[in-house]
Motif scaffolding. Structure first.
Motif, PDB file in Angstrom:
ATOM      1  N   GLU A 149      -3.082 -17.559 -50.299  1.00  0.00           N
ATOM      2  CA  GLU A 149      -1.692 -17.295 -50.199  1.00  0.00           C
ATOM      3  C   GLU A 149      -1.184 -16.265 -51.056  1.00  0.00           C
ATOM      4  N   PHE A 155       1.880 -16.114 -48.487  1.00  0.00           N
ATOM      5  CA  PHE A 155       2.347 -17.534 -48.365  1.00  0.00           C
ATOM      6  C   PHE A 155       3.037 -18.146 -49.657  1.00  0.00           C
ATOM      7  N   ASP A 206       1.488 -26.459 -44.026  1.00  0.00           N
ATOM      8  CA  ASP A 206       1.215 -24.991 -44.329  1.00  0.00           C
ATOM      9  C   ASP A 206       0.906 -24.516 -42.925  1.00  0.00           C
ATOM     10  N   LEU A 210       2.067 -21.476 -40.684  1.00  0.00           N
ATOM     11  CA  LEU A 210       1.169 -20.222 -40.594  1.00  0.00           C
ATOM     12  C   LEU A 210       0.755 -20.181 -39.167  1.00  0.00           C
ATOM     13  N   ASN A 251       3.870  -8.973 -45.245  1.00  0.00           N
ATOM     14  CA  ASN A 251       4.207  -9.505 -46.619  1.00  0.00           C
ATOM     15  C   ASN A 251       3.616  -8.734 -48.032  1.00  0.00           C
TER      16      ASN A 251
END
Length: 269
Positions: A149, A155, A206, A210, A251
């Motif tokens: 993550e 995430f 999740d 994802l 990200n």
């Protein structure tokens, strides 16, 4: 490709000592942690409790699914039965969230962007709440992010669940967190539950968000570290690898430290 086997007992002892030394060096009393009913917060809170330092576990429901609430309370009961240094509290943020939501412009009520933004807003309300308790307790906010993550797919919510003082399990893959949970005897209902961030007020996991599960993403992370490219793969492995590399790329603003614009000395004169 399998996740390397690791020594859960040694890892638990190492993290516990690290937590205790860090808190003592910082001159704080203990830890504050949000309890979600998931494996990451369950393992992190248990490790904090093992330090013997005061550990305050906070429930922070916001239109929360009952299954998540029930798992969180089961874990709190487990902690309090085992550790005398664990206390619990609850801050129901549902009304606070609703009031804030009504105060903000929402031109497109059905927008995916709006739904994601409000989900992140929930996480940031919880972060603010944890720091309130941490300030009152002279304690540190313990993060619950794992390696996939925090450093793989990013995430988490920046300044939400990513807003913490220290990250005890951020060098552990999800599979390693599960192994640690088994060693720590975390309730099986939590270990076996599908991971979810619980930020949308429904039962989406999740994996739903994802597009891949954590075991698949771990394999993709290993592959990238070994220099594998999408062209080397096919089928589902290639699909997951492309999901992983795309999320890792977009990200980076969360994964890396905040960029600072360095001003050359000659411009300051």
């Amino acid at each position: 490709m399998k996740t390397p086997i690791f020594n859960a007992e040694a890892v638990a002892q190492h993290i516990t000592l690290w937590l205790k030394n860090y808190a003592e060096s910082a001159g704080v009393k203990g830890f504050v942690i949000g309890i979600s009913g998931g494996i990451d917060s369950a393992v992190t809170s248990t490790l904090c409790a093992l330090t013997g330092l005061p550990t305050l576990c906070i429930e922070m429901p916001i239109h929360q699914a009952e299954s998540q609430v029930a798992r969180g309370r089961e874990h709190l009961a487990f902690l309090q039965a085992k550790f005398s240094n664990v206390r619990t509290n609850k801050a129901d943020l549902t009304e606070t969230f609703d009031v804030l939501q009504k105060a903000l412009p929402q031109e497109d009520q059905d927008s995916d962007t709006l739904r994601l933004t409000l989900a992140n807003t929930r996480a940031r309300l919880r972060m603010t709440t944890l720091y309130y308790f941490a300030g009152m307790e002279r304690a540190l906010v313990a993060g619950t992010g794992n390696k996939i993550e925090d450093f793989g797919v990013g995430f988490f919510t920046k300044y939400g669940d990513g807003g913490v003082d220290l990250s005890p399990i951020a060098d552990l893959l999800k599979s390693e967190v599960r192994a640690l949970g088994l060693y720590l005897k975390v309730p099986s209902s939590i270990i076996d539950a599908k991971p979810t961030d619980g930020l949308f007020g429904d039962d989406r996991s999740d994996e739903d968000q994802l597009g891949a599960n954590y075991d698949e993403l771990e394999k993709a992370m290993f592959a990238q570290e070994q220099g594998v490219t999408a062209a080397d793969l096919s089928g589902r492995e290639r699909e997951v690898f492309e999901i992983y590399t795309r999320l890792n790329r977009i990200n980076q603003h969360k994964i890396n430290p905040i960029p600072v614009c360095i001003i050359p000395q000659n411009l300051k004169k």
